[in-house]
Design a protein around this motif. Structure first.
Motif, PDB file in Angstrom:
ATOM      1  N   ARG A 188     -11.912   1.244  -6.133  1.00 36.90           N
ATOM      2  CA  ARG A 188     -12.298   1.504  -4.749  1.00 36.90           C
ATOM      3  C   ARG A 188     -12.055   0.261  -3.894  1.00 36.90           C
ATOM      4  O   ARG A 188     -11.604   0.361  -2.762  1.00 36.90           O
ATOM      5  N   LYS A 189     -12.382  -0.915  -4.432  1.00 35.04           N
ATOM      6  CA  LYS A 189     -12.166  -2.144  -3.670  1.00 35.04           C
ATOM      7  C   LYS A 189     -10.687  -2.339  -3.379  1.00 35.04           C
ATOM      8  O   LYS A 189     -10.310  -2.704  -2.266  1.00 35.04           O
ATOM      9  N   LEU A 190      -9.853  -2.071  -4.385  1.00 35.99           N
ATOM     10  CA  LEU A 190      -8.417  -2.213  -4.209  1.00 35.99           C
ATOM     11  C   LEU A 190      -7.926  -1.244  -3.144  1.00 35.99           C
ATOM     12  O   LEU A 190      -7.125  -1.620  -2.285  1.00 35.99           O
ATOM     13  N   GLN A 191      -8.415  -0.026  -3.170  1.00 36.74           N
ATOM     14  CA  GLN A 191      -8.007   0.952  -2.165  1.00 36.74           C
ATOM     15  C   GLN A 191      -8.448   0.522  -0.776  1.00 36.74           C
ATOM     16  O   GLN A 191      -7.703   0.673   0.189  1.00 36.74           O
ATOM     17  N   MET A 192      -9.656  -0.014  -0.672  1.00 38.66           N
ATOM     18  CA  MET A 192     -10.146  -0.466   0.633  1.00 38.66           C
ATOM     19  C   MET A 192      -9.305  -1.624   1.155  1.00 38.66           C
ATOM     20  O   MET A 192      -8.981  -1.678   2.344  1.00 38.66           O
ATOM     21  N   VAL A 193      -8.951  -2.557   0.272  1.00 35.26           N
ATOM     22  CA  VAL A 193      -8.113  -3.692   0.678  1.00 35.26           C
ATOM     23  C   VAL A 193      -6.750  -3.193   1.131  1.00 35.26           C
ATOM     24  O   VAL A 193      -6.217  -3.632   2.159  1.00 35.26           O
ATOM     25  N   LEU A 194      -6.185  -2.263   0.361  1.00 32.74           N
ATOM     26  CA  LEU A 194      -4.883  -1.719   0.739  1.00 32.74           C
ATOM     27  C   LEU A 194      -4.963  -0.951   2.050  1.00 32.74           C
ATOM     28  O   LEU A 194      -4.059  -1.045   2.888  1.00 32.74           O
ATOM     29  N   LEU A 195      -6.031  -0.215   2.249  1.00 34.03           N
ATOM     30  CA  LEU A 195      -6.208   0.529   3.489  1.00 34.03           C
ATOM     31  C   LEU A 195      -6.350  -0.420   4.670  1.00 34.03           C
ATOM     32  O   LEU A 195      -5.735  -0.201   5.716  1.00 34.03           O
ATOM     33  N   ALA A 196      -7.145  -1.467   4.487  1.00 38.73           N
ATOM     34  CA  ALA A 196      -7.311  -2.449   5.560  1.00 38.73           C
ATOM     35  C   ALA A 196      -5.985  -3.146   5.849  1.00 38.73           C
ATOM     36  O   ALA A 196      -5.625  -3.372   7.010  1.00 38.73           O
ATOM     37  N   GLY A 197      -5.249  -3.483   4.807  1.00 39.05           N
ATOM     38  CA  GLY A 197      -3.938  -4.111   4.991  1.00 39.05           C
ATOM     39  C   GLY A 197      -2.982  -3.186   5.712  1.00 39.05           C
ATOM     40  O   GLY A 197      -2.240  -3.599   6.606  1.00 39.05           O
ATOM     41  N   GLY A 198      -3.012  -1.914   5.326  1.00 41.59           N
ATOM     42  CA  GLY A 198      -2.158  -0.932   5.993  1.00 41.59           C
ATOM     43  C   GLY A 198      -2.528  -0.770   7.453  1.00 41.59           C
ATOM     44  O   GLY A 198      -1.651  -0.674   8.325  1.00 41.59           O
ATOM     45  N   ALA A 199      -3.834  -0.758   7.758  1.00 34.39           N
ATOM     46  CA  ALA A 199      -4.280  -0.650   9.147  1.00 34.39           C
ATOM     47  C   ALA A 199      -3.839  -1.869   9.945  1.00 34.39           C
ATOM     48  O   ALA A 199      -3.408  -1.747  11.102  1.00 34.39           O
ATOM     49  N   ALA A 236       5.425  -0.518   0.908  1.00 38.10           N
ATOM     50  CA  ALA A 236       4.802  -1.100  -0.281  1.00 38.10           C
ATOM     51  C   ALA A 236       3.307  -0.819  -0.307  1.00 38.10           C
ATOM     52  O   ALA A 236       2.730  -0.537  -1.371  1.00 38.10           O
ATOM     53  N   SER A 237       2.670  -0.868   0.850  1.00 38.46           N
ATOM     54  CA  SER A 237       1.241  -0.571   0.933  1.00 38.46           C
ATOM     55  C   SER A 237       0.968   0.876   0.539  1.00 38.46           C
ATOM     56  O   SER A 237       0.020   1.165  -0.208  1.00 38.46           O
ATOM     57  N   THR A 238       1.797   1.779   1.029  1.00 32.33           N
ATOM     58  CA  THR A 238       1.637   3.193   0.678  1.00 32.33           C
ATOM     59  C   THR A 238       1.855   3.412  -0.817  1.00 32.33           C
ATOM     60  O   THR A 238       1.090   4.124  -1.464  1.00 32.33           O
ATOM     61  N   ALA A 239       2.895   2.789  -1.357  1.00 35.41           N
ATOM     62  CA  ALA A 239       3.181   2.938  -2.786  1.00 35.41           C
ATOM     63  C   ALA A 239       2.049   2.365  -3.635  1.00 35.41           C
ATOM     64  O   ALA A 239       1.667   2.949  -4.652  1.00 35.41           O
ATOM     65  N   ALA A 240       1.487   1.233  -3.213  1.00 40.26           N
ATOM     66  CA  ALA A 240       0.386   0.620  -3.964  1.00 40.26           C
ATOM     67  C   ALA A 240      -0.850   1.513  -3.937  1.00 40.26           C
ATOM     68  O   ALA A 240      -1.553   1.651  -4.941  1.00 40.26           O
ATOM     69  N   SER A 241      -1.107   2.138  -2.800  1.00 40.53           N
ATOM     70  CA  SER A 241      -2.249   3.042  -2.697  1.00 40.53           C
ATOM     71  C   SER A 241      -2.072   4.243  -3.620  1.00 40.53           C
ATOM     72  O   SER A 241      -3.007   4.658  -4.310  1.00 40.53           O
ATOM     73  N   GLN A 242      -0.859   4.788  -3.646  1.00 37.86           N
ATOM     74  CA  GLN A 242      -0.594   5.927  -4.533  1.00 37.86           C
ATOM     75  C   GLN A 242      -0.717   5.521  -5.993  1.00 37.86           C
ATOM     76  O   GLN A 242      -1.248   6.268  -6.813  1.00 37.86           O
ATOM     77  N   SER A 243      -0.239   4.335  -6.318  1.00 40.06           N
ATOM     78  CA  SER A 243      -0.356   3.846  -7.698  1.00 40.06           C
ATOM     79  C   SER A 243      -1.809   3.656  -8.086  1.00 40.06           C
ATOM     80  O   SER A 243      -2.201   3.964  -9.218  1.00 40.06           O
ATOM     81  N   ALA A 244      -2.608   3.160  -7.168  1.00 39.79           N
ATOM     82  CA  ALA A 244      -4.035   2.969  -7.446  1.00 39.79           C
ATOM     83  C   ALA A 244      -4.720   4.306  -7.691  1.00 39.79           C
ATOM     84  O   ALA A 244      -5.554   4.434  -8.599  1.00 39.79           O
ATOM     85  N   GLN A 245      -4.353   5.313  -6.908  1.00 36.99           N
ATOM     86  CA  GLN A 245      -4.941   6.637  -7.102  1.00 36.99           C
ATOM     87  C   GLN A 245      -4.517   7.229  -8.443  1.00 36.99           C
ATOM     88  O   GLN A 245      -5.333   7.823  -9.153  1.00 36.99           O
ATOM     89  N   ALA A 246      -3.256   7.049  -8.797  1.00 36.25           N
ATOM     90  CA  ALA A 246      -2.776   7.556 -10.085  1.00 36.25           C
ATOM     91  C   ALA A 246      -3.476   6.842 -11.241  1.00 36.25           C
ATOM     92  O   ALA A 246      -3.837   7.473 -12.245  1.00 36.25           O
ATOM     93  N   ALA A 247      -3.682   5.542 -11.108  1.00 37.14           N
ATOM     94  CA  ALA A 247      -4.358   4.779 -12.157  1.00 37.14           C
ATOM     95  C   ALA A 247      -5.808   5.227 -12.302  1.00 37.14           C
ATOM     96  O   ALA A 247      -6.332   5.338 -13.419  1.00 37.14           O
ATOM     97  N   GLU A 248      -6.450   5.503 -11.185  1.00 35.75           N
ATOM     98  CA  GLU A 248      -7.838   5.964 -11.241  1.00 35.75           C
ATOM     99  C   GLU A 248      -7.926   7.329 -11.921  1.00 35.75           C
ATOM    100  O   GLU A 248      -8.814   7.574 -12.733  1.00 35.75           O
ATOM    101  N   ALA A 249      -6.979   8.212 -11.603  1.00 30.51           N
ATOM    102  CA  ALA A 249      -6.963   9.534 -12.243  1.00 30.51           C
ATOM    103  C   ALA A 249      -6.719   9.401 -13.742  1.00 30.51           C
ATOM    104  O   ALA A 249      -7.365  10.085 -14.548  1.00 30.51           O
ATOM    105  N   SER A 250      -5.826   8.502 -14.129  1.00 36.47           N
ATOM    106  CA  SER A 250      -5.559   8.278 -15.555  1.00 36.47           C
ATOM    107  C   SER A 250      -6.790   7.727 -16.260  1.00 36.47           C
ATOM    108  O   SER A 250      -7.099   8.116 -17.389  1.00 36.47           O
ATOM    109  N   ALA A 251      -7.485   6.827 -15.600  1.00 37.68           N
ATOM    110  CA  ALA A 251      -8.698   6.261 -16.190  1.00 37.68           C
ATOM    111  C   ALA A 251      -9.761   7.336 -16.389  1.00 37.68           C
ATOM    112  O   ALA A 251     -10.458   7.353 -17.411  1.00 37.68           O
ATOM    113  N   MET A 252      -9.877   8.253 -15.436  1.00 37.32           N
ATOM    114  CA  MET A 252     -10.856   9.329 -15.568  1.00 37.32           C
ATOM    115  C   MET A 252     -10.490  10.254 -16.726  1.00 37.32           C
ATOM    116  O   MET A 252     -11.367  10.672 -17.495  1.00 37.32           O
TER     117      MET A 252
END
Length: 102
Positions: free
Chosen positions: A2-13, A39-55
């Protein structure tokens, strides 16, 4: 995650805010800005995929743990049944020997 996603979202904004100033940027800078947005969009998608894999991995681990507990229980019951069978065999042997003595 979640922190990584927030950082990426803030960076994207932040990058989007800077995108408003692209009129004064050189074409090379505009290209770099576009690449950073991608790159920000790709990193966000990768983070979401990693979270789904972890679940999924966590769910698989829980299932494996439950199966291991069931296997341990079954092994314990089989051991108890083997012990009872051994006791029955000893009793039958004693009864046979007593029958031979009579």
């Amino acid at each position: 995650m979640r922190k990584l996603q927030m950082v990426l979202l803030a960076g994207g904004a932040l990058v989007l805010c800077l995108a408003g100033c692209t009129a004064s940027l050189s074409p090379a800078d505009q290209n770099l800005l576009k690449q950073s947005l991608e790159a920000s969009t790709a990193a966000s998608q990768s983070a979401q995929a990693a979270e789904a894999s972890a679940m999924r991995a966590e769910k698989a681990a829980a299932t494996s743990e439950a199966a291991a507990a069931k296997a341990t229980d079954a092994a314990s019951r089989a051991d108890a049944a083997a012990s009872r069978a051994e006791q029955s065999a000893l009793k039958a042997e004693k009864a046979f020997e007593m029958g031979l003595r009579k």
